[in-house]
Design an enzyme around this catalytic site. Structure first.
Site, PDB file in Angstrom:
ATOM      1  N   GLU A 240       0.847  -1.198   0.000  1.00 15.47           N
ATOM      2  CA  GLU A 240       0.000   0.000   0.000  1.00 15.47           C
ATOM      3  C   GLU A 240       0.876   1.240   0.000  1.00 15.47           C
ATOM      4  O   GLU A 240       1.573   1.533   0.980  1.00 15.47           O
ATOM      5  CB  GLU A 240      -0.919   0.001   1.225  1.00 15.47           C
ATOM      6  CG  GLU A 240      -1.858   1.210   1.206  1.00 15.47           C
ATOM      7  CD  GLU A 240      -2.811   1.258   2.393  1.00 15.47           C
ATOM      8  OE1 GLU A 240      -2.994   0.230   3.041  1.00 15.47           O
ATOM      9  OE2 GLU A 240      -3.350   2.333   2.649  1.00 15.47           O
ATOM     10  N   LYS A 372      -8.659 -15.093  15.956  1.00 16.80           N
ATOM     11  CA  LYS A 372      -8.836 -14.644  14.569  1.00 16.80           C
ATOM     12  C   LYS A 372     -10.277 -14.258  14.236  1.00 16.80           C
ATOM     13  O   LYS A 372     -10.735 -14.434  13.106  1.00 16.80           O
ATOM     14  CB  LYS A 372      -8.319 -15.712  13.592  1.00 16.80           C
ATOM     15  CG  LYS A 372      -6.837 -16.006  13.798  1.00 16.80           C
ATOM     16  CD  LYS A 372      -6.321 -17.171  13.013  1.00 16.80           C
ATOM     17  CE  LYS A 372      -4.861 -17.421  13.375  1.00 16.80           C
ATOM     18  NZ  LYS A 372      -4.287 -18.608  12.790  1.00 16.80           N
ATOM     19  N   ASP A 448       1.537 -14.206  12.662  1.00 17.71           N
ATOM     20  CA  ASP A 448       0.410 -14.801  11.936  1.00 17.71           C
ATOM     21  C   ASP A 448      -0.489 -13.658  11.461  1.00 17.71           C
ATOM     22  O   ASP A 448      -1.159 -13.017  12.275  1.00 17.71           O
ATOM     23  CB  ASP A 448      -0.356 -15.739  12.876  1.00 17.71           C
ATOM     24  CG  ASP A 448      -1.463 -16.502  12.152  1.00 17.71           C
ATOM     25  OD1 ASP A 448      -1.868 -16.048  11.062  1.00 17.71           O
ATOM     26  OD2 ASP A 448      -1.910 -17.534  12.671  1.00 17.71           O
ATOM     27  N   HIS A 544     -14.056  24.536   5.161  1.00 13.74           N
ATOM     28  CA  HIS A 544     -14.021  25.989   4.935  1.00 13.74           C
ATOM     29  C   HIS A 544     -14.717  26.343   3.639  1.00 13.74           C
ATOM     30  O   HIS A 544     -15.489  27.300   3.559  1.00 13.74           O
ATOM     31  CB  HIS A 544     -12.562  26.461   4.866  1.00 13.74           C
ATOM     32  CG  HIS A 544     -12.010  26.801   6.207  1.00 13.74           C
ATOM     33  ND1 HIS A 544     -12.226  28.014   6.806  1.00 13.74           N
ATOM     34  CD2 HIS A 544     -11.238  26.090   7.063  1.00 13.74           C
ATOM     35  CE1 HIS A 544     -11.611  28.046   7.985  1.00 13.74           C
ATOM     36  NE2 HIS A 544     -11.006  26.885   8.158  1.00 13.74           N
TER      37      HIS A 544
END
Ligand code: ADP
Length: 563
Positions: A240, A372, A448, A544
């Site tokens: 990313e 998990k 993991d 704004h």
């Protein structure tokens, strides 16, 4: 089945060449020219008839002139060579090939227009391959004729793919053969997924079954993170864009403000089996037994036999009808600890079963652990390492480095991370992007990645402290280890080494894993600070413009000053 190690002995060092020399599929004579097939055919047909015509006419001329037939000039020699070459080529039409591949450098892997169908993959039909397959030609990874035979056996289902490592005694070779079989069975190329450059022995029986290569993920370095007075360069494995750069900006702001500080609140991995009893009363009886402080010492002695590092801390139970969910919490040294805690729980269950024979163990994991999966029990009780990390960021750093204001950050945090997450019904998701940083550090350091679910549980708080800013992240479930699992692999181990937390801490077992958890929290703190600032700056400008509070104030510097 005959032992493959005898039939196809493992190669000795140096015997494996980097140049693939797999034989089949055989090369056709039509491969002799680097032309499209129809042009090659035309060329050899024309050559054949031209040379036949030329030689016959010369022959007739020699008979007429009484010239001996064996006296030949250069043009006749060339014609003879052309005749023989085209003749050999044309024999190919009758299925007789004289040219075989001696090198697979330019191996085109689909040769018959059909994919062999392996029994092992339960193919229902033989799939034709489209002539203009999108997959490019590839280089075979096989090293020998023997390997080719094994590939065929795998495709035919004679040798199970999973057994290659055991039978061959050579993990790299097993991976190459499996890879080739997969490509032929699926008709898809794995070009781009590297095979070379990885120690396949290191994952055997521990990290990954049936390997065919490995995925490359870039690792960026952000930092230094100044945490509890120590500087860390934090490795982040991610695809990313901006993530490393953004975290780096957060680190800079924290460093310039005197650093971050962390507190480890708790360190306990959990496992909760589900056991059933004939009645709810019996289930309750065992619940009281397990939670009775008088029984704890005995139970912990039994539990702790599982490992010299496992130490039972508590048992908390929940009942659903006649089903009992005892949640065991224990410290696990420098291991993340799932295996360790499971073994301990099994020991205790065996003992309890001997005391209460009507107990039926339904499953070693009853999801009250909870591994998990996002769950309230983890969020409230914690799982793994519970870390709180904080920093005081000076107002001028907020403005100069983060390009926003303290007020804007406080407001955004309240409306986004608190109110917004509440509106979304979030469970442990009171943050901007904790999981981004957790995942990147997890992957780099061999954790993991699936435990990112609960490890990313985080509440980010941003408050004004005079003119300055106080930011904190509270993360109750950071599940990390520095031994076991993927942490021992070369790349991941190097990243742990960079952080100074590689392997077991022999002086103080558990402190390496705890330190890693603190680093994860410190990195999340930086990530939160930076992303929140980016959003605050962007929102401020938009706000704004939308509400037109003061159009003259909208600008890179004035936006901060006018909040
Ligand atoms: P996990 O329980 O995280 O799945 P493992 O099953 O691989 O991890 O257990 C960790 C292994 O590493 C155990 O065999 C344990 O004895 C060993 N070990 C060595 N040093 C340590 C340490 N400092 N802390 C925890 N375990 C350690």
């Amino acid at each position: 089945m005959e032992d493959l190690r005898r039939r196809f002995p493992a190669k000795k060092n140096g015997e494996i060449s980097n140049v693939a020399v797999a034989l089949p599929p055989p090369r056709k004579a039509s491969d002799a020219l680097p032309l499209p097939l129809y042009l090659t055919n035309t060329f050899f047909l024309a050559l054949f008839f031209a040379t036949v015509y030329f030689l016959l006419s010369r022959w007739r001329e020699k008979i007429r002139n009484s010239t001996p037939l064996h006296v030949v000039d250069l043009s006749e020699i060339c014609s003879l060579i052309g005749f023989v070459a085209s003749f050999i080529y044309l024999l190919g039409f009758c299925g007789i090939d004289f040219i075989f591949r001696s090198s697979s450098d330019d191996d085109v892997w689909v040769n018959d227009g059909m994919i062999p169908c392996g029994q092992s993959l339960d193919c229902r039909e033989i799939l034709p391959i489209k002539p203009n397959s999108v997959d490019p030609p590839r280089v075979s990874d096989l090293d020998s004729v023997e390997d080719e035979e094994i590939v065929k056996s795998v495709i035919d289902g004679i040798i199970p793919s999973y057994s290659l490592e055991t039978k061959l005694g050579d993990c790299k070779r097993a991976a190459a053969i499996r890879r080739e079989a997969v490509q032929r069975i699926t008709g898809k190329s794995l070009t781009g997924l590297p095979l070379e450059g990885f120690d396949y022995n290191s994952i055997l029986g521990q990290c990954c079954e049936m390997p065919v290569g490995y995925v490359q993920i870039p690792v960026g370095i952000a930092g230094p993170l100044l945490l509890d007075g120590i500087e860390y360069s934090v490795p982040m494995a991610t695809t990313e864009g901006c993530l490393v750069a953004s975290t780096n900006r957060g680190f800079k702001a924290i460093h310039l403000s005197g650093g971050a500080f962390s507190v480890l609140m708790k360190d306990a991995m959990t496992r909760a089996p589900v056991v059933r009893f004939p009645s709810a009363r019996r289930a309750a009886l065992v619940m009281f037994y397990l939670q009775d402080p008088a029984n704890f010492e005995r139970l912990s002695l039994i539990f702790n036999k599982s490992s010299r590092f496992a130490r039972l801390q508590s048992i908390t139970c929940k009942i659903a009808g006649r089903n009992l969910y005892p949640r065991f919490s224990c410290s696990t040294g420098d291991a993340m600890g799932m295996n360790m805690v499971s073994k301990g729980v099994q020991n205790v269950l065996d003992f309890v079963k001997s005391e209460f024979p009507d107990m039926d163990v339904i499953g070693i994991s009853g999801n009250y652990c909870s591994d998990k999966k996002a769950s309230a029990v983890n969020w409230i009780e914690g799982r793994g390492k519970h870390v709180v990390c904080e920093a005081f960021i000076k107002a001028e750093i907020v403005e100069k480095v983060l390009k926003t204001s303290v007020e804007a950050l406080v407001e955004l945090n309240t409306l986004k991370n608190l109110a917004g997450s509440a509106m979304a019904g979030s469970l442990g998701g009171f943050n901007a992007h904790a999981s981004n940083i957790v995942s990147a550090v997890f992957i780099a350091t061999g954790q993991d990645p699936a435990q990112n679910v609960e490890s990313s549980h985080c509440i980010t708080l941003i408050e004004a402290e005079g003119n300055d800013l106080h930011i904190s992240v509270s993360m109750p479930c950071i599940e990390v280890g520095t031994v076991g699992g993927g942490t021992q692999l070369a790349s991941q181990s190097a990243c742990l080494n960079l952080l100074g937390v590689k392997g077991s801490n022999n002086e103080e077992p558990g402190s390496n894993a705890q330190q890693l958890a603190r680093i994860v929290a410190g990195s999340v703190l930086a990530g939160e600070l930076s992303l929140m600032s980016a959003i605050a700056a962007g929102q401020l400008v938009k706000s704004h413009m939308k509400y037109n509070r003061s159009s003259r104030d909208i600008g890179p510097s004035s936006q901060v000053n006018n909040r």
